[in-house]
Design a protein around this motif. Structure first.
Motif, PDB file in Angstrom:
ATOM      1  N   LEU A  65      33.162  36.694  -9.640  1.00 27.48           N
ATOM      2  CA  LEU A  65      31.910  36.114 -10.144  1.00 27.48           C
ATOM      3  C   LEU A  65      31.971  35.930 -11.659  1.00 27.48           C
ATOM      4  CD1 LEU A  65      29.331  38.020  -7.910  1.00 27.48           C
ATOM      5  CD2 LEU A  65      29.867  35.573  -7.841  1.00 27.48           C
ATOM      6  N   ARG A  66      32.624  36.851 -12.349  1.00 33.12           N
ATOM      7  CA  ARG A  66      32.740  36.711 -13.808  1.00 33.12           C
ATOM      8  C   ARG A  66      33.659  35.559 -14.190  1.00 33.12           C
ATOM      9  NH1 ARG A  66      32.764  42.993 -16.094  1.00 33.12           N
ATOM     10  NH2 ARG A  66      30.555  43.361 -15.634  1.00 33.12           N
ATOM     11  N   SER A  80      26.814  43.223 -18.761  1.00 34.49           N
ATOM     12  CA  SER A  80      27.568  41.962 -18.758  1.00 34.49           C
ATOM     13  C   SER A  80      28.438  41.871 -20.003  1.00 34.49           C
ATOM     14  CB  SER A  80      26.626  40.756 -18.720  1.00 34.49           C
ATOM     15  OG  SER A  80      27.360  39.582 -19.055  1.00 34.49           O
ATOM     16  N   TYR A 108      31.975  32.404 -23.615  1.00 33.13           N
ATOM     17  CA  TYR A 108      32.357  33.698 -23.046  1.00 33.13           C
ATOM     18  C   TYR A 108      33.865  33.945 -23.098  1.00 33.13           C
ATOM     19  CZ  TYR A 108      27.597  33.170 -21.238  1.00 33.13           C
ATOM     20  OH  TYR A 108      26.238  32.978 -21.121  1.00 33.13           O
ATOM     21  N   GLN A 160      31.927  28.056 -15.285  1.00 34.72           N
ATOM     22  CA  GLN A 160      30.745  27.182 -15.234  1.00 34.72           C
ATOM     23  C   GLN A 160      30.043  27.126 -16.587  1.00 34.72           C
ATOM     24  OE1 GLN A 160      28.182  28.871 -12.144  1.00 34.72           O
ATOM     25  NE2 GLN A 160      26.647  29.429 -13.630  1.00 34.72           N
ATOM     26  N   SER A 161      30.500  27.936 -17.540  1.00 39.17           N
ATOM     27  CA  SER A 161      29.914  27.923 -18.877  1.00 39.17           C
ATOM     28  C   SER A 161      30.662  27.000 -19.827  1.00 39.17           C
ATOM     29  CB  SER A 161      29.881  29.343 -19.440  1.00 39.17           C
ATOM     30  OG  SER A 161      29.090  30.160 -18.589  1.00 39.17           O
ATOM     31  N   PRO A 220      26.573  42.710  -9.810  1.00 40.31           N
ATOM     32  CA  PRO A 220      26.198  41.320 -10.078  1.00 40.31           C
ATOM     33  C   PRO A 220      24.812  40.988  -9.522  1.00 40.31           C
ATOM     34  CG  PRO A 220      28.397  41.442  -9.087  1.00 40.31           C
ATOM     35  CD  PRO A 220      27.774  42.798  -8.944  1.00 40.31           C
ATOM     36  N   ALA A 237      25.339  32.340 -15.299  1.00 40.47           N
ATOM     37  CA  ALA A 237      26.689  32.896 -15.443  1.00 40.47           C
ATOM     38  C   ALA A 237      26.606  34.308 -16.021  1.00 40.47           C
ATOM     39  CB  ALA A 237      27.529  31.997 -16.350  1.00 40.47           C
ATOM     40  N   HIS A 238      25.818  34.443 -17.063  1.00 40.24           N
ATOM     41  CA  HIS A 238      25.637  35.747 -17.711  1.00 40.24           C
ATOM     42  C   HIS A 238      25.029  36.745 -16.716  1.00 40.24           C
ATOM     43  CE1 HIS A 238      24.620  38.768 -20.571  1.00 40.24           C
ATOM     44  NE2 HIS A 238      23.404  38.349 -20.858  1.00 40.24           N
ATOM     45  N   GLN A 278      25.050  36.707 -13.398  1.00 38.20           N
ATOM     46  CA  GLN A 278      25.912  37.081 -12.268  1.00 38.20           C
ATOM     47  C   GLN A 278      27.101  37.921 -12.736  1.00 38.20           C
ATOM     48  OE1 GLN A 278      27.200  33.316 -10.490  1.00 38.20           O
ATOM     49  NE2 GLN A 278      29.288  33.663 -11.122  1.00 38.20           N
ATOM     50  N   SER A 279      27.240  38.081 -14.050  1.00 42.00           N
ATOM     51  CA  SER A 279      28.324  38.901 -14.588  1.00 42.00           C
ATOM     52  C   SER A 279      27.894  40.335 -14.833  1.00 42.00           C
ATOM     53  CB  SER A 279      28.850  38.274 -15.878  1.00 42.00           C
ATOM     54  OG  SER A 279      29.340  36.975 -15.602  1.00 42.00           O
ATOM     55  N   ALA A 280      26.655  40.652 -14.489  1.00 40.99           N
ATOM     56  CA  ALA A 280      26.191  42.037 -14.603  1.00 40.99           C
ATOM     57  C   ALA A 280      26.908  42.904 -13.569  1.00 40.99           C
ATOM     58  CB  ALA A 280      24.682  42.096 -14.385  1.00 40.99           C
ATOM     59  N   HIS A 313      34.143  32.796 -12.378  1.00 42.09           N
ATOM     60  CA  HIS A 313      33.414  31.546 -12.129  1.00 42.09           C
ATOM     61  C   HIS A 313      32.247  31.392 -13.101  1.00 42.09           C
ATOM     62  CE1 HIS A 313      35.677  29.949  -8.775  1.00 42.09           C
ATOM     63  NE2 HIS A 313      35.903  31.211  -8.443  1.00 42.09           N
ATOM     64  N   ALA A 314      31.679  32.500 -13.552  1.00 40.17           N
ATOM     65  CA  ALA A 314      30.643  32.449 -14.586  1.00 40.17           C
ATOM     66  C   ALA A 314      31.220  31.833 -15.862  1.00 40.17           C
ATOM     67  CB  ALA A 314      30.111  33.855 -14.864  1.00 40.17           C
ATOM     68  N   HIS A 315      32.382  32.309 -16.242  1.00 36.59           N
ATOM     69  CA  HIS A 315      33.058  31.794 -17.440  1.00 36.59           C
ATOM     70  C   HIS A 315      33.357  30.303 -17.276  1.00 36.59           C
ATOM     71  CE1 HIS A 315      35.732  31.443 -20.768  1.00 36.59           C
ATOM     72  NE2 HIS A 315      36.848  31.712 -20.138  1.00 36.59           N
ATOM     73  N   LEU A 321      33.058  41.366  -8.203  1.00 32.25           N
ATOM     74  CA  LEU A 321      32.528  41.320  -9.576  1.00 32.25           C
ATOM     75  C   LEU A 321      33.376  40.412 -10.458  1.00 32.25           C
ATOM     76  CD1 LEU A 321      30.579  43.064 -11.638  1.00 32.25           C
ATOM     77  CD2 LEU A 321      32.711  44.213 -12.186  1.00 32.25           C
TER      78      LEU A 321
END
Lengths: 322, 322
Positions: free
Chosen positions: A235-236, B197, A199, A242-243, B247, B239-240, B242-244, A238-240, A232
């Motif tokens: 969360l994005r 996302s 990502y 954790q990926s 979210p 991760a994907h 929660q990035s919506a 931390h999404a990145h 938002l």
């Protein structure tokens, strides 16, 4: 012998800074937006000493370790280059940031060091120049030069500094759920996500877009929009993170419990939004009138502290004598 | 009047299916890999009835609601098209999947329906054709046609079916932390991530790459590699998601607590890996000898059930008479 003392405060990002496009110049892959706080100041004194062979660094009265002292010296090297001198300095810093409170101490630390070192070395730098200088110590320090809301621009070395913007009147509730040192430092984690998270590219481009919307929300004094973006974007980020491979999960069960409760608080009509830096602790954005109630409600998860918008980094004293 | 009864089991994906590139044909944006389980069968009987004006559907003895019956009818329409008939049918299904156990009931449900409907309508379909048919009911149902490890190929309508692969001998510990219905359905959530996302494109392309590595791990009987990929890919899917915008956080505090404990178990030398579908419940991949210990350790978080590799969907009985 010339000495100067500066003070600066931590900041919490609403649009996050994550990943550099230039490691040496500390240029971010995208701009960011933060609120400088009115709590946990770092006060730093820089005192030039012609007799020194190497800089010295003490933190809260104790000698800094090799890593800390190395970072201070590399930072002072930049100041010395600007001042065209080789003089070494004593640096002593005192910080009120509780260890592991979830507030990065490096932002306030390098902002205070930038202000005090510039004065001690006789440089006359305006706020953008101080911000650019602080950036070289720690990216987010560029924002602690500025009071209240600060946007840190992406761009090249000249253009990448923070400046103030106006925005809605807010408070932040710092929820400290875990005081242990994080297993992976931000610097390490940024490198890992840049190399291994699928990502990476989308993170940078979408952050640039989100920042524009956040700045619009600030201009419009639109708390709701700014709050939604804040949660938002956290969360994005931390999404990145954790990926990455291997994954890095800074948000632990206790952190997610705070996000869950913030969602419940919103459902109950208290408009607040959660964010978190690269660690397990959570910071909740609220309206001034709701801060105490939110802090009370979230106290079950850890220590809560209400903070508000704070001042710019500033010079406390400067002079040629002790 | 012709009737047939089929049985199928749920499956848990190790490389996740998330998002369609064709909504009508249910073609995924990338392939996926799963393990069909030996528990929670769904048994479905399809009985043709020339006198009916519309299909009927009962689930565990009760009339299905409008949404359920609508999905069954749309599925039978595909079968009728293949069989070149207009005959309606009685469909009765019984499922052992505990509601909200974190095991999607639709995969076993549509796999059992595909097998029984094909037989009742007199179609002679091989496994790939049954898998393609089941796919049209629910994407992941394509995999429940197959025993044990199943790879569901991306591609066009002809090529997108599941087939068996060999892999390491494993068990799964299903940890049910929350039995409530999820706030956002998978179908809705897939649409939202595809539209909002920033990680949408990277999710699809990186999943295709990860699947190749997972299949290699299966070929090499490499449990460690397959396990690492399983947890990594689950974290990337969430991760994907929660990035919506807004979210969607399927993993709640209780879910993350299981991930945290799985990390601790690994640190203690018990090699296990966590995954989770679009909901709060967590499934932990273990070696056969560790399953009981892992289940015991994780019981503090909710109900734990040990499951293993299960059989292909199959016909239980078929005939022209009741």
């Amino acid at each position: 012998m010339t000495r100067a003392t500066g003070v600066a405060h931590p900041n919490i990002a609403l649009v996050k800074y994550w990943e550099k496009r230039d490691e040496r110049l500390i240029l971010p892959v995208a701009g960011s937006l933060s609120l400088t706080l009115d709590a946990y100041p770092t006060t730093t004194t820089v005192e030039l000493d012609e007799t020194l062979d190497a800089d010295t660094f003490t933190l809260n009265g104790a000698a800094g370790d090799e890593t800390q002292t190395g970072r201070v010296t590399r930072f002072l090297d930049l100041v010395r280059e600007l001042a065209e001198t080789d003089t070494r300095a004593h640096v002593s810093s005192s910080s009120d940031v509780p260890t592991g409170a979830g507030l990065a101490s490096s932002a306030a630390g390098f902002a205070a060091l930038a202000v005090s070192a510039a004065a001690a070395f006789g440089l006359d730098l305006d706020a953008p120049a101080l911000s650019r200088l602080a950036r070289r110590g720690s990216g987010s320090a560029s924002r602690s030069i500025v009071s209240g809301y600060a946007v840190w621009h992406a761009g090249d070395d000249e253009a990448s500094f923070a400046e103030g913007v106006t925005g809605p009147d807010t408070r932040m509730v710092v929820v400290t759920v875990d005081r242990s040192t994080k297993a992976v430092s931000s610097r390490e984690a940024m490198k890992r996500t840049a190399l291994t998270s699928p990502y990476h590219d989308a993170w940078a481009s979408s952050t640039a877009e989100i920042l524009e919307v956040a700045l619009e929300a600030c201009r419009d004094d639109d708390y709701t929009r700014l709050g939604r973006i804040t949660e938002l974007h956290a969360l994005r980020m931390h999404a990145h993170i954790q990926s990455a491979d291997p994954p890095i999960r800074y948000l632990r069960a206790a952190s997610i419990a705070v996000f869950d409760d913030v969602e419940r608080l919103r459902a109950e009509g208290i408009e607040c939004y959660a964010t978190a830096d690269a660690g397990p602790n959570v910071v909740v954005l609220t309206l001034p009138g709701d801060a105490a109630a939110v802090a009370e409600r979230l106290a079950v998860h850890g220590t809560t502290t209400v903070v508000g918008p704070g001042p710019a980094a500033s010079l406390v004293s400067a002079g040629a004598e002790r």
